[in-house]
Scaffold this motif. Structure first.
Motif, PDB file in Angstrom:
ATOM      1  N   ILE A 274       0.848  -1.202   0.000  1.00 33.77           N
ATOM      2  CA  ILE A 274       0.000   0.000   0.000  1.00 33.77           C
ATOM      3  C   ILE A 274       0.881   1.248   0.000  1.00 33.77           C
ATOM      4  CG2 ILE A 274      -1.619   1.339   1.424  1.00 33.77           C
ATOM      5  CD1 ILE A 274      -2.932  -1.340   2.144  1.00 33.77           C
ATOM      6  N   GLY A 275       1.977   1.177   0.769  1.00 33.21           N
ATOM      7  CA  GLY A 275       2.934   2.291   0.748  1.00 33.21           C
ATOM      8  C   GLY A 275       3.446   2.547  -0.659  1.00 33.21           C
ATOM      9  N   ALA A 276       3.848   1.474  -1.338  1.00 34.04           N
ATOM     10  CA  ALA A 276       4.341   1.608  -2.718  1.00 34.04           C
ATOM     11  C   ALA A 276       3.251   2.180  -3.620  1.00 34.04           C
ATOM     12  CB  ALA A 276       4.803   0.253  -3.234  1.00 34.04           C
ATOM     13  N   THR A 277       2.007   1.729  -3.383  1.00 32.17           N
ATOM     14  CA  THR A 277       0.883   2.167  -4.219  1.00 32.17           C
ATOM     15  C   THR A 277       0.648   3.675  -4.102  1.00 32.17           C
ATOM     16  OG1 THR A 277      -0.107   0.016  -3.807  1.00 32.17           O
ATOM     17  CG2 THR A 277      -1.533   1.706  -4.761  1.00 32.17           C
ATOM     18  N   ILE A 278       0.770   4.180  -2.876  1.00 26.43           N
ATOM     19  CA  ILE A 278       0.534   5.608  -2.678  1.00 26.43           C
ATOM     20  C   ILE A 278       1.566   6.430  -3.460  1.00 26.43           C
ATOM     21  CG2 ILE A 278       0.558   7.467  -0.958  1.00 26.43           C
ATOM     22  CD1 ILE A 278      -0.523   5.357   1.027  1.00 26.43           C
ATOM     23  N   VAL A 279       2.829   5.985  -3.396  1.00 23.80           N
ATOM     24  CA  VAL A 279       3.857   6.714  -4.144  1.00 23.80           C
ATOM     25  C   VAL A 279       3.611   6.563  -5.652  1.00 23.80           C
ATOM     26  CG1 VAL A 279       6.327   6.984  -4.533  1.00 23.80           C
ATOM     27  CG2 VAL A 279       5.499   6.391  -2.271  1.00 23.80           C
ATOM     28  N   MET A 280       3.187   5.379  -6.065  1.00 24.36           N
ATOM     29  CA  MET A 280       2.902   5.176  -7.488  1.00 24.36           C
ATOM     30  C   MET A 280       1.722   6.013  -7.964  1.00 24.36           C
ATOM     31  SD  MET A 280       3.560   1.127  -7.931  1.00 24.36           S
ATOM     32  CE  MET A 280       2.725   0.959  -9.498  1.00 24.36           C
ATOM     33  N   SER A 281       0.812   6.344  -7.054  1.00 21.39           N
ATOM     34  CA  SER A 281      -0.366   7.111  -7.471  1.00 21.39           C
ATOM     35  C   SER A 281       0.021   8.512  -7.950  1.00 21.39           C
ATOM     36  CB  SER A 281      -1.381   7.210  -6.324  1.00 21.39           C
ATOM     37  OG  SER A 281      -0.938   8.122  -5.340  1.00 21.39           O
ATOM     38  N   VAL A 282       1.171   9.023  -7.505  1.00 24.69           N
ATOM     39  CA  VAL A 282       1.621  10.312  -8.043  1.00 24.69           C
ATOM     40  C   VAL A 282       2.673  10.109  -9.140  1.00 24.69           C
ATOM     41  CG1 VAL A 282       1.103  11.712  -6.012  1.00 24.69           C
ATOM     42  CG2 VAL A 282       3.313  10.589  -6.160  1.00 24.69           C
ATOM     43  N   SER A 283       2.685   8.900  -9.713  1.00 24.96           N
ATOM     44  CA  SER A 283       3.613   8.559 -10.810  1.00 24.96           C
ATOM     45  C   SER A 283       5.080   8.675 -10.403  1.00 24.96           C
ATOM     46  CB  SER A 283       3.378   9.453 -12.035  1.00 24.96           C
ATOM     47  OG  SER A 283       2.235   9.035 -12.707  1.00 24.96           O
TER      48      SER A 283
END
Lengths: 498, 324
Positions: free
Chosen positions: B64-73
């Motif tokens: 989920i941590g990785a996903t949050i950072v990925m959400s801002v590309s």
């Protein structure tokens, strides 16, 4: 026999004729100037000749032989090269390496090693032939703008260039550097290279060209021989004398109204806007017209806080403001309709709703969560108001037509209840109906005592819509004309007079 | 006219859309069924299901941590190192007799700062997040080594520190409960709040977000900080589970976290990193590991299979997109 001959060239984008029935020829050793106002079809023509676009109709003959040019590679093989305003060099490569881009490198057998010496010898030979002084061991990024131009010219000449297209080549050059370029052009024509010179700078066109071809609205409008050409004649060809305004536009004189935006001596850090002053009254649509590269977009961005400002003052509704970010601009009642819908206006992978409420999320949020029911009903209200055609507010904006996308951009702007609209090419690539709707909307905003700054490269649109028009040239406003009385000749005269 | 055209075309690809949106979930179900049929006695039991839920909890949280950072590309390659550091800090505090709540909280706060620094470097100097966080990962690895001297911390760790990692509530491991709570919390944050909306907007188109008045830098920094905080929490929970902290304990999780997030991007909101997608992705990886272990497939083979599945999922997603 002419080198290049095109007949009845035709190119359509959707329903729009970018070029129609273009016939012209260019002979070896000749310099032909190509002029026309923004959107007259010059770029489209160049792109067809260089194989970027495929024409929808017409014939191209090269040395009397019918040819089809499917790709830039085909064009190169024939000997057609183009030098654009933006340089096509690899910044970290040396001059030598850049010269050999796209050329077969002299190599040892089996590609074991590049013969650097041979490369250098040939480059030096070309340098001498053209009379260029240039240190080719420097990397492209170390070179000055004119040096890069020289490098591109050399690269072209190493490839047996028969026809060279120069597209605004002097845009980044000083007068001295331009002189060097002109001498080179003379040498090239002496060697039999034909030049197609495209520029907004009339004095250059007059000086260099043997003939001047004028395009207007994608059509051939006339050809002038060197002797008979003067600015007035060229402009009369460029402007549409039989053009009639779409609708009799309502116009207001709102100069007695309070000033909504006052810009004084604005300059940007990058120098694209220089010492520019103008004002917008409430109830006015103020047009800003200028040729490509005059700094129209940059001016709007500077006002909107999206481009760093070097100096100058701004007052919004009488209050001095220092606007350093789009956020502050929005807080001060401004809204920008950006030129490029896809890269700045909308977020293509989000829905209509998500796009529209983005600048106003705080308004829809309780502080913890977004009140989606309220959000949806507001979005629907504004979609109805703007007449957006979509299946629902949950549709992705990427699935909408260009016109409907632009309506979403406007709906998003309207949600902020702005006082001042900064419109950059707001009707670009939208259908006629939407264009009319946008014009009506802006006029209504003006009637409600709001202000509009309207930037467009379409001269007729500016003349039709705007109450007052400022003319922008080389980053600064050089003239102000009333919208009702101005003519396209007049505006172009101002743009071209240097 | 346009309206009708769009409705028509969307109704004709309804099945394809369902498959694209839920393909990963369907694949997970199929994998589960296969394992259940092959090992009815050992795999398809309630005990094993609970076991899997505990096994995947670390991967879900860091994912989920990785996903949050990925959400801002952007990417944060330092989450593995942050997890390791987090575990070590927690174990150190616990072992030295510090209050347990501080042992849990301190690493998370440290990570918030680290994440913010990552974000600040990326947004302020426009450095690729790849490079920035790779370097940060090295720096943090060095720190962790210095703190531990390279050795595992296991002495003097009180039982109270192990409570969250090892105890259950009504037969459900506390770790699984924490995982579920975090998943729900961040699903909420990412989909229901203005903050989450802004992150996705920035990830979708940074310059349009800027024009729309969003504070792009601030939001990106926040995304990095949150991602790092969740990574540190993962490390703390691992230390709590094992009752010890190894200086590289979290490093292996980093690649798996991105595998889970990428698998997740193929589900629910296709092409977009999303929280439940990451949950499903992590679950698939966990189920595979568990099932293959039960079938006594050697670990190296498990890695090969997991890698192949991630590649297959990403290719599937490309196809789905292409047909649009």
């Amino acid at each position: 026999m002419s080198l290049l001959e095109v007949q009845q060239l035709d190119k359509k984008f959707g329903l729009h004729h970018a070029l129609s029935d273009i016939s012209l020829s260019i002979a070896s050793g000749e310099v032909v100037g190509l002029v026309g106002e923004n959107g007259a079809g010059k770029s489209t023509f160049i792109k067809i000749i260089t194989g970027v676009y495929t024409p929808d109709g017409g014939r191209i003959a090269w040395n009397g032989q019918a040819v089809t040019i499917h790709s830039p590679r085909d064009a190169h093989r024939l000997g057609i090269h183009v030098i654009h305003q933006e340089r096509h060099l690899i910044p970290s490569f040396s001059g030598y390496e850049n010269l050999y881009l796209g050329l077969p490198l002299p190599q040892l057998k089996f590609g074991l090693r590049v013969k650097w010496n041979q490369m250098k010898e040939r480059a030096e030979a070309v340098k001498k032939e053209l009379g260029i002084e240039l240190d080719l061991t420097k990397t492209a990024e170390e070179m000055s703008p004119p040096e890069r131009t020289m490098l591109e010219l050399m690269r072209v000449m190493m490839q047996d260039c028969k026809l060279l297209i120069l597209d605004e080549p002097t845009a980044s050059l000083t007068d001295q550097e331009t002189e060097v370029l002109f001498r080179l052009i003379e040498r090239m024509t002496d060697q039999g290279t034909a030049i197609l010179y495209v520029s907004h700078r009339m004095e250059e066109i007059f000086r260099l060209s043997d003939r001047i071809i004028v395009f207007r609205n994608g059509k051939w409008a006339g050809t002038l021989q060197r002797e008979e050409a003067d600015l007035k004649k060229v402009i009369s060809y460029m402007t549409d004398t039989d053009y009639q305004g779409t609708t009799a536009q309502e116009r207001t004189n709102a100069l007695h109204e309070p000033v909504l935006l006052e810009v004084r001596n604005l300059s940007t850090v990058d120098g694209t806007v220089r010492d520019t002053s103008f004002r917008v009254h409430r109830g006015e649509i103020v047009g800003i017209f200028g040729l490509a590269g005059a700094g129209r977009t940059e001016l709007l961005e500077a006002i909107y806080g999206a481009r760093p400002i070097q100096s100058g003052d701004m007052a919004v509704a009488g209050k001095a403001q220092c606007i350093a970010s789009p956020q502050q601009a929005l807080e001060n009642g401004m809204v920008l309709i950006p030129e490029d819908r896809r890269s700045e206006g909308l977020i293509m992978n989000l829905t209509i709703r998500e796009n529209m409420t983005l600048p106003r999320l705080k308004h829809f949020s309780t502080g913890v969560y977004v009140r989606q029911r309220f959000e949806k009903s507001e979005v629907r209200r504004f979609m109805d108001h703007m007449n957006v055609k979509a299946t629902s507010s949950e549709q992705n904006v990427s699935e909408l037509s260009g016109g409907n996308q632009q309506k979403v951009v406007f709906a998003k702007a309207m949600m902020n209840n702005p006082e001042l609209f900064l419109c950059d090419e707001a009707t670009q690539a939208v259908d006629v109906m939407t264009r009319e709707e946008i014009h009506r909307l802006l006029r209504q905003q003006a009637r409600d005592k709001r202000g509009v700054v309207y930037v467009s490269s379409d001269i007729h649109e500016v003349l039709d819509l705007c109450d007052r028009i400022y003319v922008l040239r080389e980053g600064t406003i050089v003239a102000e004309v009333p919208g009702g009385e101005a003519t396209s000749e007049q505006l172009l005269q101002i743009c071209y007079n240097r | 006219m346009e309206t009708t055209k769009i409705t028509k075309s969307s109704s004709s690809i309804e099945w394809g859309k369902i498959f694209r949106s839920y393909g990963t979930v369907i694949a997970g179900v199929i994998i589960t069924i296969i394992f259940s049929v092959l090992n009815p006695d050992s795999f398809a039991t309630l005990d094993n299901a609970i076991n899997i839920s505990r096994q995947i909890s670390f991967l879900v949280i860091i994912g989920i941590g990785a996903t949050i950072v990925m959400s801002v590309s952007e990417f944060d390659l330092s989450i593995g190192a942050i997890a390791s550091l987090g575990g070590v800090i927690a174990a150190k505090i616990a072992a030295s007799g510090g209050p347990i709540w501080i042992a849990f909280l301190a690493p998370v706060l440290v990570a918030l700062v680290v994440g913010f620094i990552n974000g600040w470097i990326v947004t302020q100097f426009r450095v690729l997040s790849f490079i920035t966080t790779l370097a940060m990962s090295t720096i943090l690895g060095g720190f962790t080594f210095w703190l531990t001297g390279g050795a595992t911390i296991f002495e003097n760790i009180p039982d109270s520190f192990r409570l969250v990692g090892q105890k259950s509530l009504l037969g459900i491991p506390l770790l699984s409960i924490v995982m579920l709570l975090i998943t729900i919390l961040f699903w909420y944050v990412m989909t229901q709040t203005a903050f989450g909306r802004r992150l996705y907007a920035i990830g979708g188109n940074e310059s349009a977000s800027r024009i729309a008045g969003l504070r792009v830098k601030w939001n990106k920094n926040a995304a990095f900080a949150l991602g790092a905080a969740l990574a540190a929490l993962t490390g703390v929970l691992m230390a709590s589970r094992l009752g010890s902290a190894h200086p590289t304990a979290g490093n292996g999780l980093f690649l798996q976290a991105y595998a889970a997030a990428y698998l997740g991007m193929t589900s629910f909101k296709e092409g977009v990193p999303n929280i439940w997608g990451t949950f499903v992705g992590a679950a698939i990886i966990g189920i595979l590991a568990n099932g293959l272990t039960i079938m006594q497939v050697p670990t190296f083979m498990q890695d090969v299979i997991t890698g192949l599945i991630v590649i297959a999922a990403v290719i599937m997603q490309k196809f789905g997109r292409g047909s649009r």
